[in-house]
Enzyme design. Structure first.
Site, short mmCIF file in Angstrom:
data_model
loop_
_atom_site.label_atom_id
_atom_site.label_comp_id
_atom_site.label_asym_id
_atom_site.label_seq_id
_atom_site.Cartn_x
_atom_site.Cartn_y
_atom_site.Cartn_z
N ASP A 34 0.83 -1.21 0.00
CA ASP A 34 0.00 0.00 0.00
C ASP A 34 0.87 1.26 0.00
O ASP A 34 2.00 1.26 0.47
CB ASP A 34 -0.93 0.01 1.22
N VAL A 60 1.92 2.10 -6.73
CA VAL A 60 1.73 1.34 -7.98
C VAL A 60 1.93 2.22 -9.22
O VAL A 60 2.01 1.72 -10.34
CB VAL A 60 0.36 0.63 -8.05
N TYR A 151 -12.09 8.56 -13.54
CA TYR A 151 -12.26 7.27 -12.85
C TYR A 151 -12.92 6.25 -13.78
O TYR A 151 -12.45 5.11 -13.92
CB TYR A 151 -13.10 7.50 -11.59
N1 LIG Z 1 -15.77 1.15 -2.50
C1 LIG Z 1 -16.46 0.98 -3.60
O1 LIG Z 1 -17.70 1.12 -3.60
C2 LIG Z 1 -15.78 0.62 -4.90
C3 LIG Z 1 -16.58 0.36 -6.01
C4 LIG Z 1 -15.98 0.00 -7.21
C5 LIG Z 1 -14.60 -0.12 -7.30
N2 LIG Z 1 -13.84 0.15 -6.20
C6 LIG Z 1 -12.39 0.00 -6.36
O2 LIG Z 1 -11.90 -0.88 -5.39
C7 LIG Z 1 -10.56 -0.53 -5.05
C8 LIG Z 1 -10.44 -0.37 -3.54
O3 LIG Z 1 -11.31 0.67 -3.13
P1 LIG Z 1 -11.72 0.90 -1.61
O4 LIG Z 1 -13.11 1.37 -1.62
O5 LIG Z 1 -11.35 -0.28 -0.79
O6 LIG Z 1 -10.78 2.16 -1.27
P2 LIG Z 1 -9.91 2.53 0.04
O7 LIG Z 1 -9.63 3.98 -0.08
O8 LIG Z 1 -10.58 2.04 1.27
O9 LIG Z 1 -8.58 1.71 -0.18
C9 LIG Z 1 -7.73 1.97 -1.27
C10 LIG Z 1 -6.30 1.73 -0.83
O10 LIG Z 1 -5.46 1.95 -1.99
C11 LIG Z 1 -4.29 2.60 -1.54
N3 LIG Z 1 -3.66 3.32 -2.65
C12 LIG Z 1 -4.09 4.45 -3.26
N4 LIG Z 1 -3.21 4.84 -4.20
C13 LIG Z 1 -2.21 3.92 -4.18
C14 LIG Z 1 -1.01 3.79 -4.91
N5 LIG Z 1 -0.64 4.68 -5.84
N6 LIG Z 1 -0.21 2.72 -4.65
C15 LIG Z 1 -0.55 1.81 -3.70
N7 LIG Z 1 -1.66 1.91 -2.96
C16 LIG Z 1 -2.49 2.96 -3.20
C17 LIG Z 1 -4.76 3.56 -0.44
O11 LIG Z 1 -3.69 3.96 0.40
C18 LIG Z 1 -5.82 2.72 0.25
O12 LIG Z 1 -5.28 1.99 1.35
C19 LIG Z 1 -10.24 0.74 -5.84
O13 LIG Z 1 -9.57 0.38 -7.03
C20 LIG Z 1 -11.61 1.29 -6.16
O14 LIG Z 1 -11.60 2.10 -7.30
C21 LIG Z 1 -14.38 0.51 -5.00
#
Ligand SMILES: NC(=O)c1ccc[n+]([C@@H]2O[C@H](COP(=O)([O-])OP(=O)(O)OC[C@H]3O[C@@H](n4cnc5c(N)ncnc54)[C@H](O)[C@@H]3O)[C@@H](O)[C@H]2O)c1
Length: 267
Positions: A34, A60, A151
């Site tokens: 992370d 990443v 996005y």
């Molecule tokens: N929560 C939702 O409803 C939802 C819906 C569709 C897709 N998603 C996707 O699921 C994934 C996770 O989302 P989430 O809701 O758990 O978000 P979150 O914010 O709870 O967790 C995301 C994590 O990614 C890490 N991160 C961000 N940029 C980074 C980088 N450059 N390198 C490494 N780590 C990085 C952050 O530090 C964080 O810990 C994302 O790709 C998001 O787009 C989420």
């Protein structure tokens, strides 16, 4: 299964942490990778002092950082079987106000990060007897949500990348699939609600199953795609949205019919 190793990016929080936890419970050794060094440490600590869990601070969007993650994984566990490209963030913004840097960062973390991690993981994955990559797409690739141009474009790109890699790497036995979550209750979603950009009640009201999803409900599908139960599935995206994107109610409903259907009264 006890020897298998998984990297989950963005796993200090939300869906990534739930996925890391689920894979760990199923016997995988897990690397929590992370961007937030502090939350990576916290996440690793939440597993106790389990040697099957390791943390690595990773961006990443940075090739060197990703290569260091793979070198760390090789050194620590000696192999890699599963890569979950989950790292991401949300930054809603009217399209006419998007600056080049924000657009690029969104594309570079989500889409670029998925490519970069897959590319770096390839030499280890081809040595696995059952390698699998799972990418986090989103229903934002299918439905237009105002303020989510970058996005949505990034997530749609991830689906294309998933299909291209699935075919290109099928010869090595590497399966590549994606999941497209809908509205899931995570810190990312909580921030959107806190900032007034989303309403939890409105989101739940728009979903046929009438609630937000739980991180564990995404993690269980990722685990399915990671393991032998999905051994003939590749290049696919599984939508996990409580029925949101297949909902035709508003477009077809006659209110009188809807009332009859709700009451179950066919007379
Ligand atoms: N929560 C939702 O409803 C939802 C819906 C569709 C897709 N998603 C996707 O699921 C994934 C996770 O989302 P989430 O809701 O758990 O978000 P979150 O914010 O709870 O967790 C995301 C994590 O990614 C890490 N991160 C961000 N940029 C980074 C980088 N450059 N390198 C490494 N780590 C990085 C952050 O530090 C964080 O810990 C994302 O790709 C998001 O787009 C989420």
């Amino acid at each position: 299964m006890s020897e298998r190793v998984a990297i989950v990016t963005g796993s200090a929080s939300g869906l990534g942490l739930a996925t890391a936890s689920r894979l760990h419970d199923s016997g995988y050794n897990v690397v929590i990778a992370d961007y937030s060094a502090e939350r990576t440490e916290e996440a690793v600590s939440s597993f106790g002092s389990d040697a099957r869990v390791a943390g690595f601070h990773t961006d990443v969007a940075n090739t060197r950082s990703v290569e260091a993650l793979l070198a760390f994984t090789r050194e620590r566990f000696g192999r890699l079987d599963v890569l979950v490209n989950n790292a991401g963030f949300a930054e809603p913004m009217p399209t006419h106000l998007i600056e080049d840097a924000s657009w690029s960062r969104m594309l570079d973390v989500h889409l670029g990060g998925t490519m970069r991690c897959s590319r770096a993981a390839y030499p280890l994955l081809i040595e696995s007897d059952a390698p699998s990559i799972i990418n986090l797409a989103s229903i934002a690739a299918y439905i237009g949500i105002p303020g989510r141009a970058a996005y949505s474009a990034a997530k749609a790109g991830i689906e294309g990348l998933t299909r291209a890699l699935a075919v290109e790497w099928a010869q090595f036995g590497i399966r590549v699939n994606a999941v497209a979550p809908g509205f899931i209750s995570t810190p990312l979603m909580a921030d959107l609600v806190k900032d007034g950009l989303r309403s939890e009640a409105a989101m739940a009201g728009s979903v046929p199953l009438a609630r937000l999803g739980l991180p564990e409900e995404v993690a269980s599908v990722v685990e399915f795609l990671a393991g032998p139960a999905s051994s003939y599935v590749t290049g696919q995206t599984i939508v996990i949205d409580g029925g949101l994107t297949i909902d035709g109610r508003e477009r077809s409903a006659n209110p009188a019919t809807a009332a009859v259907i709700r009451s179950g009264d066919t007379a």
